[in-house]
Design a protein around this motif. Sequence first.
Motif, PDB file in Angstrom:
ATOM      1  N   ALA A  25       0.812  -1.218   0.000  1.00  0.00           N
ATOM      2  CA  ALA A  25       0.000   0.000   0.000  1.00  0.00           C
ATOM      3  C   ALA A  25       0.841   1.261   0.000  1.00  0.00           C
ATOM      4  CB  ALA A  25      -0.932   0.000   1.206  1.00  0.00           C
ATOM      5  N   SER A  26       2.118   1.169   0.344  1.00  0.00           N
ATOM      6  CA  SER A  26       2.969   2.358   0.352  1.00  0.00           C
ATOM      7  C   SER A  26       3.619   2.623  -0.998  1.00  0.00           C
ATOM      8  CB  SER A  26       4.054   2.224   1.427  1.00  0.00           C
ATOM      9  OG  SER A  26       4.970   1.200   1.097  1.00  0.00           O
ATOM     10  N   ALA A  27       3.454   1.698  -1.947  1.00  0.00           N
ATOM     11  CA  ALA A  27       4.042   1.887  -3.274  1.00  0.00           C
ATOM     12  C   ALA A  27       3.130   2.753  -4.134  1.00  0.00           C
ATOM     13  CB  ALA A  27       4.280   0.546  -3.952  1.00  0.00           C
ATOM     14  N   SER A  28       3.728   3.578  -4.978  1.00  0.00           N
ATOM     15  CA  SER A  28       2.925   4.426  -5.861  1.00  0.00           C
ATOM     16  C   SER A  28       2.858   3.863  -7.275  1.00  0.00           C
ATOM     17  CB  SER A  28       3.490   5.846  -5.887  1.00  0.00           C
ATOM     18  OG  SER A  28       4.890   5.825  -6.046  1.00  0.00           O
ATOM     19  N   MET A  29       3.625   2.829  -7.572  1.00  0.00           N
ATOM     20  CA  MET A  29       3.524   2.122  -8.853  1.00  0.00           C
ATOM     21  C   MET A  29       3.705   0.626  -8.581  1.00  0.00           C
ATOM     22  SD  MET A  29       3.199   1.694 -12.100  1.00  0.00           S
ATOM     23  CE  MET A  29       3.348   3.248 -13.002  1.00  0.00           C
ATOM     24  N   HIS A  30       2.812  -0.171  -9.152  1.00  0.00           N
ATOM     25  CA  HIS A  30       2.849  -1.620  -8.991  1.00  0.00           C
ATOM     26  C   HIS A  30       3.195  -2.227 -10.344  1.00  0.00           C
ATOM     27  CE1 HIS A  30       0.879  -1.228  -5.018  1.00  0.00           C
ATOM     28  NE2 HIS A  30       0.375  -0.157  -5.595  1.00  0.00           N
ATOM     29  N   VAL A  31       4.349  -2.874 -10.414  1.00  0.00           N
ATOM     30  CA  VAL A  31       4.853  -3.425 -11.668  1.00  0.00           C
ATOM     31  C   VAL A  31       4.745  -4.946 -11.611  1.00  0.00           C
ATOM     32  CG1 VAL A  31       6.829  -3.616 -13.218  1.00  0.00           C
ATOM     33  CG2 VAL A  31       6.430  -1.483 -11.956  1.00  0.00           C
ATOM     34  N   PHE A  32       3.966  -5.515 -12.547  1.00  0.00           N
ATOM     35  CA  PHE A  32       3.751  -6.955 -12.599  1.00  0.00           C
ATOM     36  C   PHE A  32       4.503  -7.547 -13.781  1.00  0.00           C
ATOM     37  CE2 PHE A  32      -0.003  -5.058 -10.658  1.00  0.00           C
ATOM     38  CZ  PHE A  32      -0.167  -5.834  -9.513  1.00  0.00           C
ATOM     39  N   ILE A  33       5.219  -8.644 -13.528  1.00  0.00           N
ATOM     40  CA  ILE A  33       5.857  -9.429 -14.582  1.00  0.00           C
ATOM     41  C   ILE A  33       5.259 -10.826 -14.509  1.00  0.00           C
ATOM     42  CG2 ILE A  33       7.997 -10.479 -15.387  1.00  0.00           C
ATOM     43  CD1 ILE A  33       9.497  -8.053 -14.370  1.00  0.00           C
ATOM     44  N   ALA A  34       4.653 -11.283 -15.606  1.00  0.00           N
ATOM     45  CA  ALA A  34       3.994 -12.589 -15.605  1.00  0.00           C
ATOM     46  C   ALA A  34       4.326 -13.335 -16.883  1.00  0.00           C
ATOM     47  CB  ALA A  34       2.480 -12.431 -15.474  1.00  0.00           C
ATOM     48  N   GLY A  35       4.331 -14.656 -16.774  1.00  0.00           N
ATOM     49  CA  GLY A  35       4.529 -15.505 -17.931  1.00  0.00           C
ATOM     50  C   GLY A  35       3.474 -16.589 -17.974  1.00  0.00           C
ATOM     51  N   GLY A  36       2.800 -16.741 -19.119  1.00  0.00           N
ATOM     52  CA  GLY A  36       1.828 -17.814 -19.284  1.00  0.00           C
ATOM     53  C   GLY A  36       0.735 -17.804 -18.243  1.00  0.00           C
ATOM     54  N   ILE A  37       0.500 -18.945 -17.616  1.00  0.00           N
ATOM     55  CA  ILE A  37      -0.578 -19.083 -16.631  1.00  0.00           C
ATOM     56  C   ILE A  37      -0.264 -18.330 -15.343  1.00  0.00           C
ATOM     57  CG2 ILE A  37       0.275 -21.184 -15.512  1.00  0.00           C
ATOM     58  CD1 ILE A  37      -3.384 -20.318 -16.513  1.00  0.00           C
ATOM     59  N   GLY A  38       0.959 -17.814 -15.222  1.00  0.00           N
ATOM     60  CA  GLY A  38       1.298 -17.001 -14.053  1.00  0.00           C
ATOM     61  C   GLY A  38       0.426 -15.771 -13.905  1.00  0.00           C
ATOM     62  N   ILE A  39      -0.265 -15.394 -14.987  1.00  0.00           N
ATOM     63  CA  ILE A  39      -1.153 -14.227 -14.936  1.00  0.00           C
ATOM     64  C   ILE A  39      -2.265 -14.422 -13.916  1.00  0.00           C
ATOM     65  CG2 ILE A  39      -2.709 -15.057 -16.756  1.00  0.00           C
ATOM     66  CD1 ILE A  39      -1.514 -11.420 -16.217  1.00  0.00           C
ATOM     67  N   THR A  40      -2.643 -15.678 -13.627  1.00  0.00           N
ATOM     68  CA  THR A  40      -3.760 -15.922 -12.705  1.00  0.00           C
ATOM     69  C   THR A  40      -3.475 -15.389 -11.304  1.00  0.00           C
ATOM     70  OG1 THR A  40      -2.937 -18.148 -12.196  1.00  0.00           O
ATOM     71  CG2 THR A  40      -4.564 -17.947 -13.961  1.00  0.00           C
TER      72      THR A  40
ATOM     73  N   ALA B  18       4.420 -12.148 -20.813  1.00  0.00           N
ATOM     74  CA  ALA B  18       5.033 -12.954 -21.864  1.00  0.00           C
ATOM     75  C   ALA B  18       4.144 -14.155 -22.170  1.00  0.00           C
ATOM     76  CB  ALA B  18       6.413 -13.426 -21.420  1.00  0.00           C
ATOM     77  N   VAL B  19       3.794 -14.331 -23.460  1.00  0.00           N
ATOM     78  CA  VAL B  19       2.923 -15.435 -23.884  1.00  0.00           C
ATOM     79  C   VAL B  19       3.533 -16.113 -25.110  1.00  0.00           C
ATOM     80  CG1 VAL B  19       0.836 -14.359 -22.978  1.00  0.00           C
ATOM     81  CG2 VAL B  19       1.523 -13.901 -25.341  1.00  0.00           C
ATOM     82  N   GLN B  20       3.096 -17.355 -25.355  1.00  0.00           N
ATOM     83  CA  GLN B  20       3.558 -18.070 -26.544  1.00  0.00           C
ATOM     84  C   GLN B  20       3.078 -17.370 -27.805  1.00  0.00           C
ATOM     85  OE1 GLN B  20       5.611 -20.788 -26.696  1.00  0.00           O
ATOM     86  NE2 GLN B  20       5.883 -20.544 -24.486  1.00  0.00           N
ATOM     87  N   SER B  21       1.799 -16.925 -27.776  1.00  0.00           N
ATOM     88  CA  SER B  21       1.245 -16.148 -28.885  1.00  0.00           C
ATOM     89  C   SER B  21       0.029 -15.392 -28.376  1.00  0.00           C
ATOM     90  CB  SER B  21       0.860 -17.047 -30.057  1.00  0.00           C
ATOM     91  OG  SER B  21      -0.285 -17.820 -29.740  1.00  0.00           O
TER      92      SER B  21
ATOM     93  N   VAL C 117       1.592  -4.527 -21.364  1.00  0.00           N
ATOM     94  CA  VAL C 117       2.529  -4.737 -22.464  1.00  0.00           C
ATOM     95  C   VAL C 117       2.665  -6.247 -22.656  1.00  0.00           C
ATOM     96  CG1 VAL C 117       4.854  -4.351 -23.350  1.00  0.00           C
ATOM     97  CG2 VAL C 117       3.778  -2.635 -21.875  1.00  0.00           C
ATOM     98  N   VAL C 118       2.294  -6.733 -23.849  1.00  0.00           N
ATOM     99  CA  VAL C 118       2.326  -8.165 -24.144  1.00  0.00           C
ATOM    100  C   VAL C 118       3.529  -8.480 -25.027  1.00  0.00           C
ATOM    101  CG1 VAL C 118       1.100 -10.096 -25.211  1.00  0.00           C
ATOM    102  CG2 VAL C 118      -0.168  -8.369 -23.916  1.00  0.00           C
ATOM    103  N   TYR C 119       4.238  -9.560 -24.705  1.00  0.00           N
ATOM    104  CA  TYR C 119       5.392 -10.006 -25.475  1.00  0.00           C
ATOM    105  C   TYR C 119       5.023 -11.341 -26.128  1.00  0.00           C
ATOM    106  CZ  TYR C 119       7.590  -6.571 -22.411  1.00  0.00           C
ATOM    107  OH  TYR C 119       7.893  -5.424 -21.721  1.00  0.00           O
TER     108      TYR C 119
ATOM    109  N   PRO D 173       7.451 -19.056 -15.130  1.00  0.00           N
ATOM    110  CA  PRO D 173       8.267 -20.267 -15.072  1.00  0.00           C
ATOM    111  C   PRO D 173       9.612 -20.001 -14.418  1.00  0.00           C
ATOM    112  CG  PRO D 173       8.162 -19.394 -17.305  1.00  0.00           C
ATOM    113  CD  PRO D 173       7.187 -18.612 -16.496  1.00  0.00           C
ATOM    114  N   ASP D 174      10.314 -21.075 -14.101  1.00  0.00           N
ATOM    115  CA  ASP D 174      11.564 -20.961 -13.332  1.00  0.00           C
ATOM    116  C   ASP D 174      12.558 -20.016 -13.981  1.00  0.00           C
ATOM    117  OD1 ASP D 174      10.559 -22.707 -11.483  1.00  0.00           O
ATOM    118  OD2 ASP D 174      11.606 -24.475 -12.251  1.00  0.00           O
ATOM    119  N   ARG D 175      12.680 -20.074 -15.318  1.00  0.00           N
ATOM    120  CA  ARG D 175      13.671 -19.226 -15.985  1.00  0.00           C
ATOM    121  C   ARG D 175      13.333 -17.751 -15.821  1.00  0.00           C
ATOM    122  NH1 ARG D 175      15.694 -20.780 -21.954  1.00  0.00           N
ATOM    123  NH2 ARG D 175      13.738 -19.813 -22.632  1.00  0.00           N
ATOM    124  N   MET D 176      12.050 -17.422 -15.889  1.00  0.00           N
ATOM    125  CA  MET D 176      11.627 -16.036 -15.681  1.00  0.00           C
ATOM    126  C   MET D 176      11.898 -15.599 -14.242  1.00  0.00           C
ATOM    127  SD  MET D 176       7.841 -14.319 -16.117  1.00  0.00           S
ATOM    128  CE  MET D 176       7.996 -14.043 -17.882  1.00  0.00           C
TER     129      MET D 176
END
Length: 543
Positions: free
Chosen positions: A338-353, A374-377, A395-397, A425-428
Amino acid sequence: MIDLTAPFEADRLLEIRTSAMKQMPGLTIMSGIDKKLCNRPMKIDEVGLEGDEHDLTFHGGPDKAVLGYCSSHYPNWQESYPEAADKFVPGGFGENFVTAHMNERNVCIGDIISVGSEVMLQVSLPRSPCFKLNHRFSLKKFAPVTYETSRTGWYYRVIRGGMVQVGDDLRLVERKWPKWTIERIQEYLHRNTDNFEMNQELSRIEELGMEARGQFQNRVAKALKKKDAKTETWTDYRIIERHMETPRVVSLTFEAVDPSVSVEEKEFGLHSKLRLPNTLTRSYSVVSGEGKALGRRFELGVALEKNSRGGSKYLHENAHVGDVVPVGKFTTSVAPDASASMHVFIAGGIGITAFIALMKRCFQINWDFKLHYAVQSVEDMPYRERLAPYGSKVVVYDKSKGQRMDINEIVRGMPWNSHLYVCGPDRMMDAAKNAVAESGLSPNEVHYEAFGANISGDPFEAEVANRDGKVVKVGEEESLLEVLRREFDDVPSSCEVGNCGTCKVSLMSGRVDHRGTALLEEDKASSMLSCVSRGIGRIAIEI
């Protein structure tokens, strides 16, 4: 020098301040914190001073009609933060009423205060500071310091409106709760949160605004419902909807068979634990839910994993509408900063859930956020329609088009006072940890959320010292937690992917391959996560 511990009976209104909503410098959000002096008589009614605007997500309303602050705090702030001394002046905290003697140590909840000859106010709440104070004073993590030192200010509700002006006397008319100063309430609201007796007493004070009173009520309810940790309860849920989000992701909606089921008040960042008919227990991130609490009805998104140990395979091939599945308790692993003024999310595939519900909440309450996904397509991207309203915040990759997420660049480019959330995933995850280490971000500015757990490895043995030294054997494709559950009935766990730490056991001796994200480095010598980490050879533990 004013003695801030001296009792308050009368004070003088030194300044009146109001503001229209304005965009905060460096942010895209609007705020009414930048209040200007009012040197004429001002009308006040149940929603506050004329012309004073509020971000109604967190401010304003009858319990927060007027904000008071003690100007005698400002010299102390200037001394503590000389680099921001010019900003610590009356009005800095966005207060409407500036006084010199009234403060958190001599103002009590429920106090009825007369202002001039017409107006009657009642003290309703301690101010709960948010990240906007960090930007106001250009001090990262400053907001929590204000309640840790009980220099937050307090809110009034308006009992009787009228006209007020600078120079009016403020007089104590009635004091019903003399022992509950603003400072003492903050002690139990923020610092000593597990005192059941105090939580119960504060939950019964009707004069205390619901923002704080509701927190005390929830704590009491949670404590009363808390059961013996040895007993894990399961509630039957029925699958009421099923559809394929993509060829690899199935969406399942569950509803409690008993509509009166009692669930804890939670909103986002949840895991639900399912006990599947094929004897497996698996945890998944809750995508969305309905009802008073996300729990009576909830949705999961499950990807079919190539190396599934049976959980995702079963839900894809054997789970149908009408099936009843036992669900364990809901647990929270992703808590927004709650003290942050910007929330930056990095997700890959099903990690979006892991982040869908949290991003929706950020959007609703006007918190700035950015998703890098990041998605396969793009054609195979789950929950595309739910992300669409966020526009440029997403932003979608697309890997199929050769697009690659540069995590180092993302971390380096995060705005000041950001919080980072990573699930993939582990590499991300490894790339994010390396980028964070290089950038110098502190651990409390990052949250790692594993969406899958690799538990396999070489067999090992564990001597359970506090169970008569019994030795259990853990096979290549099972976790220590699974084995402990077979042998004993009092082994707690929640997420089962190494995020939450509820499955932590004490490590008495031996070496461990530590996995998961819930242990700090300094804890790894004496603890391990039984759901994902593996012993090397033979270890000794206590549960």
